[in-house]
Design an enzyme around this catalytic site. Structure first.
Site, mmCIF file in Angstrom:
data_model
loop_
_atom_site.group_PDB
_atom_site.id
_atom_site.type_symbol
_atom_site.label_atom_id
_atom_site.label_comp_id
_atom_site.label_asym_id
_atom_site.label_seq_id
_atom_site.Cartn_x
_atom_site.Cartn_y
_atom_site.Cartn_z
ATOM 1 N N TYR A 146 39.024 35.056 41.499
ATOM 2 C CA TYR A 146 37.945 35.293 41.066
ATOM 3 C C TYR A 146 36.656 34.015 41.327
ATOM 4 O O TYR A 146 35.875 33.767 41.610
ATOM 5 C CB TYR A 146 37.555 35.488 39.380
ATOM 6 C CG TYR A 146 36.041 35.841 39.222
ATOM 7 C CD1 TYR A 146 35.233 37.243 39.080
ATOM 8 C CD2 TYR A 146 35.475 35.270 38.146
ATOM 9 C CE1 TYR A 146 33.746 36.790 38.696
ATOM 10 C CE2 TYR A 146 34.140 35.024 37.262
ATOM 11 C CZ TYR A 146 33.632 36.318 38.001
ATOM 12 O OH TYR A 146 32.256 36.461 37.579
ATOM 13 N N LYS A 150 33.353 33.345 43.625
ATOM 14 C CA LYS A 150 32.994 33.056 43.642
ATOM 15 C C LYS A 150 32.589 31.545 44.137
ATOM 16 O O LYS A 150 31.419 31.168 45.050
ATOM 17 C CB LYS A 150 32.768 32.886 41.925
ATOM 18 C CG LYS A 150 32.587 34.028 41.840
ATOM 19 C CD LYS A 150 30.908 34.997 41.978
ATOM 20 C CE LYS A 150 31.244 35.950 40.890
ATOM 21 N NZ LYS A 150 29.891 36.767 41.277
HETATM 22 P P1 NDP Z 1 28.848 44.997 34.600
HETATM 23 O O1 NDP Z 1 30.726 44.828 35.139
HETATM 24 O O2 NDP Z 1 28.500 44.279 34.222
HETATM 25 O O3 NDP Z 1 28.101 45.436 36.178
HETATM 26 C C1 NDP Z 1 28.463 44.723 37.796
HETATM 27 C C2 NDP Z 1 27.519 45.508 38.126
HETATM 28 O O4 NDP Z 1 28.296 45.507 39.800
HETATM 29 C C3 NDP Z 1 28.051 46.598 38.046
HETATM 30 O O5 NDP Z 1 26.728 47.893 38.349
HETATM 31 C C4 NDP Z 1 28.872 46.952 38.849
HETATM 32 O O6 NDP Z 1 28.633 48.721 39.550
HETATM 33 C C5 NDP Z 1 28.613 47.198 39.819
HETATM 34 N N1 NDP Z 1 29.293 46.931 41.050
HETATM 35 C C6 NDP Z 1 31.147 45.797 40.568
HETATM 36 N N2 NDP Z 1 31.096 46.227 41.865
HETATM 37 C C7 NDP Z 1 31.146 47.186 42.712
HETATM 38 C C8 NDP Z 1 31.347 47.730 43.810
HETATM 39 N N3 NDP Z 1 32.043 47.329 44.778
HETATM 40 N N4 NDP Z 1 30.142 48.435 44.619
HETATM 41 C C9 NDP Z 1 28.963 49.190 44.105
HETATM 42 N N5 NDP Z 1 28.782 48.296 42.965
HETATM 43 C C10 NDP Z 1 29.656 47.085 42.509
HETATM 44 O O7 NDP Z 1 28.644 42.623 35.351
HETATM 45 P P2 NDP Z 1 27.972 41.921 35.340
HETATM 46 O O8 NDP Z 1 26.368 42.060 34.731
HETATM 47 O O9 NDP Z 1 27.964 40.627 34.232
HETATM 48 O O10 NDP Z 1 28.360 40.934 36.269
HETATM 49 C C11 NDP Z 1 27.014 40.535 36.742
HETATM 50 C C12 NDP Z 1 26.819 39.450 37.934
HETATM 51 O O11 NDP Z 1 27.409 38.062 37.272
HETATM 52 C C13 NDP Z 1 28.578 39.499 38.511
HETATM 53 O O12 NDP Z 1 28.222 39.038 39.762
HETATM 54 C C14 NDP Z 1 29.441 38.778 37.602
HETATM 55 O O13 NDP Z 1 30.864 38.568 38.948
HETATM 56 C C15 NDP Z 1 28.531 36.770 37.371
HETATM 57 N N6 NDP Z 1 29.162 36.501 35.868
HETATM 58 C C16 NDP Z 1 29.432 37.603 35.033
HETATM 59 C C17 NDP Z 1 29.381 37.011 33.657
HETATM 60 C C18 NDP Z 1 29.958 37.707 32.375
HETATM 61 O O14 NDP Z 1 30.732 37.064 32.156
HETATM 62 N N7 NDP Z 1 29.585 39.314 32.542
HETATM 63 C C19 NDP Z 1 29.853 35.167 33.891
HETATM 64 C C20 NDP Z 1 29.848 34.364 35.747
HETATM 65 C C21 NDP Z 1 28.883 35.683 36.292
HETATM 66 P P3 NDP Z 1 30.174 49.967 38.578
HETATM 67 O O15 NDP Z 1 30.842 49.639 37.375
HETATM 68 O O16 NDP Z 1 29.441 51.284 39.099
HETATM 69 O O17 NDP Z 1 31.752 49.429 39.297
#
Ligand code: NDP
Length: 241
Positions: A146, A150
Site C-alpha cells: 500500500y 501510494k
Molecule cells: P473504501 O474502501 O471505503 O472505498 C473505496 C472505493 O473504491 C469503493 O467504492 C471501491 O469499490 C472502489 N474500488 C476499490 N477497488 C476498486 C477497483 N478495483 N475497481 C473499481 N473500484 C474500486 O475506501 P476509502 O473511501 O476509505 O478510500 C478512498 C481513498 O482514500 C483510497 O484511495 C484510499 O487509499 C485513500 N485513503 C483512505 C484512508 C482511510 O483510512 N479510509 C486513509 C488514507 C487514504 P468496491 O467496494 O466495489 O470494491
C-alpha cells in the site's frame, strides 16, 4: 465552492470518501460521472444521487481505459479509488503487490491520461486530484504494498503537475490519515493498533469522509488556481507529531 455546470469524474465513488465526494459535488451543482466496481453501488449511486455511474474493475487496464473514455468529457477528475491488503513486509506476495499497484497507481495514470488528452484536444483547462495517503510519507507496518503504491501515485502526481500545467491542467495529491470508511475498518479494526495511530494525531480523532472531500473540492476549484503539484496531508497534524 460552486461547481454549477461542471462535470466531475470520481473513481471509487461507491463507498467511503468517494461516495461523500459525489454527494457534496451534486449538492454544489456538479454533474458527476462515477466509476466504481460493485453493481449494488452503481445502482445506489444512480438512484440516490441521479449521477451517471459506470461499473468497472480498475485493476483491469483495458477496461479502465474504456470506462474513462465512456465517462468523458469532464471538467475535473478525482482519482479516489483505492484498495489495501494487510501483509507484513516479509510475507508480501507478488500477487497482492501487483493488485495494489494496478488499482492505486496504474489506474489513476490511465484515467488521468485519457481525461487530460480529451481536454488538451479541445484547449480546455482542468484539474486533477489524486487521493493518496499519509502512508506514502511514512512506513506503516503491514502496509508495504500500500505504501509503495501510494508513493508511486505521488510520483505520477508531480510529473502530471509539471507536464500538464502548461496545458492549463493542475494536478495535486490529498493525503488522508485514517478516515472512517469501509477501508479503515479493514485496516484499523485492531483496537490496539488504532489507539497507537490515534495517539499520533494531535486533533485527537480520525477523519470523517467530509473532512477529506472538502479539501479535494478546494483543490479542484479556481480558488486553488496557483496550487499545483502539492501533497496535502489531511491528517489532524499526524505528520508533525
Ligand atoms: P473504501 O474502501 O471505503 O472505498 C473505496 C472505493 O473504491 C469503493 O467504492 C471501491 O469499490 C472502489 N474500488 C476499490 N477497488 C476498486 C477497483 N478495483 N475497481 C473499481 N473500484 C474500486 O475506501 P476509502 O473511501 O476509505 O478510500 C478512498 C481513498 O482514500 C483510497 O484511495 C484510499 O487509499 C485513500 N485513503 C483512505 C484512508 C482511510 O483510512 N479510509 C486513509 C488514507 C487514504 P468496491 O467496494 O466495489 O470494491
Amino acid at each position: 465552492m460552486e461547481f454549477k455546470g461542471k462535470t466531475v469524474i470520481v473513481t471509487g465513488a461507491g463507498k467511503g470518501i468517494g461516495r461523500e465526494l459525489v454527494r457534496m459535488l451534486i449538492e454544489r451543482g456538479a454533474q458527476v460521472v462515477a466509476l466504481t466496481r460493485s453493481a449494488a453501488d452503481v445502482e445506489a449511486l444512480q438512484q440516490e444521487s441521479g449521477c451517471r455511474a459506470i461499473q468497472v474493475d480498475l485493476a483491469d487496464a483495458d477496461a479502465t481505459r474504456e470506462a474513462v473514455i465512456a465517462a468523458l468529457p469532464a471538467d475535473f477528475l478525482v482519482n479516489c479509488a483505492g484498495t489495501t491488503e494487510l501483509q507484513p513486509f516479509l510475507d508480501t506476495t507478488v500477487e497482492a503487490f501487483d493488485r495494489l499497484v494496478a488499482v492505486n497507481t496504474r489506474a489513476p495514470m490511465i484515467v488521468a491520461q485519457e481525461y487530460a488528452r480529451s481536454l488538451i484536444k479541445v484547449g480546455r483547462k482542468g484539474a486533477i486530484v489524486n487521493v493518496s495517503s499519509v502512508a506514502s510519507f511514512v512506513g506503516i507496518p503491514d502496509h508495504a504494498a500500500y505504501c509503495a503504491s501510494k508513493g508511486g501515485l505521488d510520483g505520477l502526481t508531480r510529473v502530471m503537475a509539471k507536464e500538464l500545467a502548461p496545458h492549463g491542467i493542475r494536478a495535486n495529491g490529498v493525503h488522508p490519515t485514517v478516515t472512517l470508511t469501509p477501508m479503515a475498518v479493514k485496516a484499523w479494526s485492531d483496537p490496539e493498533k488504532a489507539a497507537g495511530m490515534m495517539k499520533r494525531i494531535p486533533v485527537g480523532r480520525f477523519a470523517e469522509p467530509a473532512d477529506i472531500a472538502e479539501v479535494v473540492l478546494f483543490l479542484l476549484s479556481d480558488q486553488a488556481a496557483m496550487v499545483n503539484g502539492i501533497s496535502m496531508p489531511v491528517d489532524g497534524g499526524y505528520m508533525i507529531a
